[in-house]
Design a protein around this motif. Structure first.
Motif, PDB file in Angstrom:
ATOM      1  N   VAL A   1      -4.097  -1.981   5.439  1.00  0.00           N
ATOM      2  CA  VAL A   1      -3.190  -1.571   6.634  1.00  0.00           C
ATOM      3  C   VAL A   1      -1.720  -1.254   5.976  1.00  0.00           C
ATOM      4  O   VAL A   1      -1.509   0.062   6.284  1.00  0.00           O
ATOM      5  CB  VAL A   1      -3.028  -2.614   7.602  1.00  0.00           C
ATOM      6  CG1 VAL A   1      -1.770  -2.437   8.448  1.00  0.00           C
ATOM      7  CG2 VAL A   1      -4.025  -2.776   8.326  1.00  0.00           C
ATOM      8  N   ARG A   2      -1.286  -1.893   4.811  1.00  0.00           N
ATOM      9  CA  ARG A   2      -0.225  -1.480   4.111  1.00  0.00           C
ATOM     10  C   ARG A   2      -0.296  -0.099   3.552  1.00  0.00           C
ATOM     11  O   ARG A   2       0.682   0.619   3.182  1.00  0.00           O
ATOM     12  CB  ARG A   2       0.144  -2.649   3.110  1.00  0.00           C
ATOM     13  CG  ARG A   2       1.092  -3.721   3.680  1.00  0.00           C
ATOM     14  CD  ARG A   2       1.867  -4.421   2.651  1.00  0.00           C
ATOM     15  NE  ARG A   2       1.054  -4.830   1.484  1.00  0.00           N
ATOM     16  CZ  ARG A   2       0.115  -6.011   1.484  1.00  0.00           C
ATOM     17  NH1 ARG A   2      -0.002  -6.531   2.651  1.00  0.00           N
ATOM     18  NH2 ARG A   2      -0.514  -6.247   0.360  1.00  0.00           N
ATOM     19  N   SER A   3      -1.796   0.362   2.886  1.00  0.00           N
ATOM     20  CA  SER A   3      -1.909   1.430   2.125  1.00  0.00           C
ATOM     21  C   SER A   3      -2.169   2.722   2.885  1.00  0.00           C
ATOM     22  O   SER A   3      -2.638   3.588   2.294  1.00  0.00           O
ATOM     23  CB  SER A   3      -3.010   1.005   0.996  1.00  0.00           C
ATOM     24  OG  SER A   3      -2.546  -0.331   0.178  1.00  0.00           O
ATOM     25  N   ASN A   4      -1.932   2.572   4.196  1.00  0.00           N
ATOM     26  CA  ASN A   4      -2.425   3.646   5.183  1.00  0.00           C
ATOM     27  C   ASN A   4      -1.568   4.880   4.962  1.00  0.00           C
ATOM     28  O   ASN A   4      -0.618   4.862   4.411  1.00  0.00           O
ATOM     29  CB  ASN A   4      -2.221   3.410   6.446  1.00  0.00           C
ATOM     30  CG  ASN A   4      -0.779   3.640   6.897  1.00  0.00           C
ATOM     31  OD1 ASN A   4      -0.514   4.580   7.604  1.00  0.00           O
ATOM     32  ND2 ASN A   4      -0.066   2.483   6.858  1.00  0.00           N
ATOM     33  N   GLU A   5      -2.157   5.970   5.224  1.00  0.00           N
ATOM     34  CA  GLU A   5      -1.524   7.305   4.904  1.00  0.00           C
ATOM     35  C   GLU A   5      -1.534   8.297   6.022  1.00  0.00           C
ATOM     36  O   GLU A   5      -1.679   9.489   6.026  1.00  0.00           O
ATOM     37  CB  GLU A   5      -2.505   8.059   3.571  1.00  0.00           C
ATOM     38  CG  GLU A   5      -2.252   7.449   2.362  1.00  0.00           C
ATOM     39  CD  GLU A   5      -0.902   7.395   1.699  1.00  0.00           C
ATOM     40  OE1 GLU A   5      -0.063   8.367   2.301  1.00  0.00           O
ATOM     41  OE2 GLU A   5      -0.744   6.825   1.067  1.00  0.00           O
ATOM     42  N   VAL A   6      -1.535   7.600   7.260  1.00  0.00           N
ATOM     43  CA  VAL A   6      -1.438   8.322   8.369  1.00  0.00           C
ATOM     44  C   VAL A   6      -0.181   9.028   8.695  1.00  0.00           C
ATOM     45  O   VAL A   6       0.676   8.413   8.403  1.00  0.00           O
ATOM     46  CB  VAL A   6      -1.720   7.160   9.664  1.00  0.00           C
ATOM     47  CG1 VAL A   6      -1.236   7.680  11.024  1.00  0.00           C
ATOM     48  CG2 VAL A   6      -2.886   6.237   9.634  1.00  0.00           C
ATOM     49  N   ASN A   7      -0.560  10.458   9.075  1.00  0.00           N
ATOM     50  CA  ASN A   7       0.594  11.080   9.299  1.00  0.00           C
ATOM     51  C   ASN A   7       0.596  11.946  10.473  1.00  0.00           C
ATOM     52  O   ASN A   7      -0.010  13.023  10.683  1.00  0.00           O
ATOM     53  CB  ASN A   7       0.657  11.965   7.912  1.00  0.00           C
ATOM     54  CG  ASN A   7       2.135  12.764   8.007  1.00  0.00           C
ATOM     55  OD1 ASN A   7       2.850  12.993   9.175  1.00  0.00           O
ATOM     56  ND2 ASN A   7       2.428  13.792   7.331  1.00  0.00           N
ATOM     57  N   ILE A   8       0.760  11.155  11.605  1.00  0.00           N
ATOM     58  CA  ILE A   8       0.702  11.954  13.049  1.00  0.00           C
ATOM     59  C   ILE A   8       1.478  13.060  13.294  1.00  0.00           C
ATOM     60  O   ILE A   8       1.332  14.011  13.940  1.00  0.00           O
ATOM     61  CB  ILE A   8       0.997  10.823  14.226  1.00  0.00           C
ATOM     62  CG1 ILE A   8       0.271   9.876  13.888  1.00  0.00           C
ATOM     63  CG2 ILE A   8       0.905  11.481  15.432  1.00  0.00           C
ATOM     64  CD1 ILE A   8      -1.352  10.009  14.156  1.00  0.00           C
ATOM     65  N   SER A   9       2.830  13.094  12.451  1.00  0.00           N
ATOM     66  CA  SER A   9       3.662  13.980  12.802  1.00  0.00           C
ATOM     67  C   SER A   9       2.968  15.655  12.217  1.00  0.00           C
ATOM     68  O   SER A   9       3.192  16.440  12.895  1.00  0.00           O
ATOM     69  CB  SER A   9       4.957  13.931  11.841  1.00  0.00           C
ATOM     70  OG  SER A   9       4.700  13.708  10.682  1.00  0.00           O
TER      71      SER A   9
END
Length: 410
Positions: free
Chosen positions: A392-400
Motif C-alpha cells: 500500500v505504501r509503495s503504490n503509484e496511483v495517479n488519479i489526476s
C-alpha cells in the motif's frame, strides 16, 4: 443651610486629600480599601456628590501614584480597582478623558509587560483596557496606536493563568469589531500568536480567528504554515479548532495552499519520520506513536475527509493533488494506528464517490485487502500485515492523470 452643608462637604474632601498627600503606603492602602467599600458601582454623579464635585482631584492623585509605583507592584491591585470605579461609572466620559490625557493606556499596557507583577494585576489591567475599548472606535484606535496589540498578544502568550488568557483574548477580539483602521493589524497579531507554546492560548486564538475571519473577509498567506503546524498538537481541542478554522478558510485565497499542504502531510519526508523502535521497547513505541509528524498525518487525513465530504468541488481539487496516492501511503504507516484509520476513512469517501478511484485503489491494494477495506475501512489497519502495508505504501496511483485524460477526451 445648604451652603453650610456644601462647606462641610468641601472641608471633608480637603481633609481627605490632605491625608492622602501626607500618607505613606499603609495609609493610602487603607484609604483605597475604604473608597472601594463605599463607592464601587456608583455613577459619575454619585462620585461627584461623594467628593463635593471635585472627584477629579482624587482621581488625578490616584493615577499619578499608580504611574509612579506600578513597576514595584505597590498596592497595584487596589489602585487598579479604584481606577476601575471611575472608568466604569455611568457617564464617566470626563474621567476617561482625564485618564487618557495622563497616559493611562500606556501605563496599563506597560503593566502587561512586567514579568514580576501578579497575574491578577495584569487581568485587572486588561479589564480596564476593555472598558476603554468598549467606549468606542476612537478608543480602540488609541489602544492600537499605543502598540496595544503587541502588548496584549504577548501577555496572552506568556500568561500562566486561564483567567488572564481569556481576558486578553476577549480584548483582542473586541479590537477587531468596529475598528476598520486596525482590523488587519489585529488579525496579523492573532496569526503570530499561533506559534506560542501554550495550548490554551492556541485554542483561544483559533476560536477568535474563526469568529473574526468573516469580518476581515480575507486571509493572509502567513496563516498557512503556523495553522497547519497546530495539527501536530498533542491536545485534541487545539487540533479540533485548527481543523475548523481550515474549513472556514476554504472560501479564502489561501485555500490552494492549505489543500496542497494537507495532502503533502499525508506522506512525511524521511527527515521527519522517527527511526524504528529500539528492541521493541514499549516506551519507545509510545514515543513514536505520539510523534508530531504522525499526529499531523492523522489530523491531515481527518481534515481532508471533512473537506471532501463538505464539497464536491474540493474533492476534485484534492484528486488533482494526488490525494489517493498519499492516502494509500498513510494507510501503510504501521507506526501510527490513528493515521492509518483516518486515512482509510478518507479514502473510503473517495472510493464510494468516484468509480475511477475505486478501480485504481482495488488494483493498488489487491482484491483480498480491498474487500476487507470495503467491508470495514475503519478497522482495516488492525488486520493489515507488514507485507500488505508495504504494498500500500509503495503504490503509484495517479488519479489526476486519469482525470486530465478524461477531460481531454470530453
Amino acid at each position: 443651610m445648604s451652603s453650610c452643608k456644601d462647606q462641610a462637604a468641601i472641608s471633608d474632601v480637603m481633609c481627605f486629600l490632605h491625608e492622602w498627600d501626607q500618607g505613606n503606603k499603609t495609609v493610602r492602602s487603607r484609604m483605597l480599601i475604604d473608597f472601594l467599600a463605599k463607592n464601587t458601582g456608583k455613577t459619575c454623579t454619585e462620585l461627584e456628590l461623594e467628593f463635593a464635585q471635585v472627584a477629579s482631584l482624587f482621581f488625578a492623585r490616584l493615577t499619578a501614584w499608580m504611574r509612579l509605583t506600578y513597576m514595584f507592584g505597590t498596592c497595584l491591585d487596589l489602585q487598579l480597582k479604584a481606577v476601575g470605579v471611575f472608568l466604569s461609572a455611568n457617564s464617566s466620559h470626563q474621567y476617561m478623558t482625564e485618564f487618557l490625557e495622563v497616559g493611562g493606556v500606556l501605563t496599563l499596557l506597560e503593566i502587561l509587560g512586567q514579568d514580576h507583577l501578579k497575574e491578577e494585576d495584569k487581568t485587572k489591567a486588561l479589564d480596564l483596557l476593555q472598558i476603554i475599548a468598549n467606549a468606542g472606535q476612537k478608543y480602540k484606535e488609541l489602544v492600537c496606536e499605543s502598540y496595544g496589540v503587541k502588548a496584549i498578544a504577548e501577555c496572552l502568550a506568556k500568561s500562566e493563568t486561564e483567567r488572564t488568557q481569556e481576558t486578553a483574548a476577549t480584548l483582542l477580539k473586541s479590537l477587531v469589531h468596529g475598528n476598520s483602521k486596525y482590523q488587519i493589524q489585529v488579525f496579523k497579531g492573532l496569526i503570530a500568536l499561533l506559534t506560542c507554546i501554550s495550548p490554551r492560548a492556541q485554542q483561544l486564538v483559533l476560536q477568535i480567528l474563526r469568529s473574526v475571519h468573516p469580518i476581515v473577509k480575507s486571509a493572509h498567506h502567513s496563516i498557512v504554515e503556523p495553522l497547519l503546524n497546530l495539527l501536530r498538537s498533542l491536545h485534541l481541542e487545539v487540533q479540533y479548532e485548527a481543523s475548523e478554522l481550515i474549513t472556514e478558510l476554504m472560501q479564502s485565497e489561501v485555500r490552494p495552499a492549505l489543500l496542497r499542504s494537507l495532502v503533502a502531510y499525508l506522506k512525511p519526508t524521511k527527515e521527519g519520520i522517527p527511526k524504528h523502535k529500539i528492541l521493541e521497547d514499549p516506551l519507545m513505541a509510545k514515543m513514536i506513536e505520539s510523534h508530531p509528524v504522525f499526529l499531523q498525518q492523522a489530523a491531515a487525513a481527518k481534515t481532508i475527509r471533512t473537506l471532501a465530504q463538505s464539497s464536491e468541488e474540493i474533492s476534485k481539487e484534492l484528486l488533482s493533488l494526488r490525494v489517493i496516492h498519499h492516502l494509500l501511503y498513510a494507510m501503510g504507516n504501521q507506526e501510527h494506528a490513528d493515521a492509518q484509520r483516518q486515512a482509510s476513512l478518507a479514502l473510503e469517501h473517495f472510493v464510494r464517490m468516484y468509480p475511477v478511484v475505486e478501480e485504481h485503489v482495488c488494483r493498488a491494494m489487491g482484491t483480498t485487502l480491498f474487500e476487507s477495506f470495503m467491508h470495514n475501512a475503519e478497522a482495516l489497519h488492525m488486520s493489515m500485515d507488514s507485507i500488505q502495508a508495504e504494498i500500500v505504501r509503495s503504490n503509484e496511483v495517479n488519479i489526476s492523470r486519469v482525470l486530465e485524460e478524461q477531460n481531454l477526451d470530453s
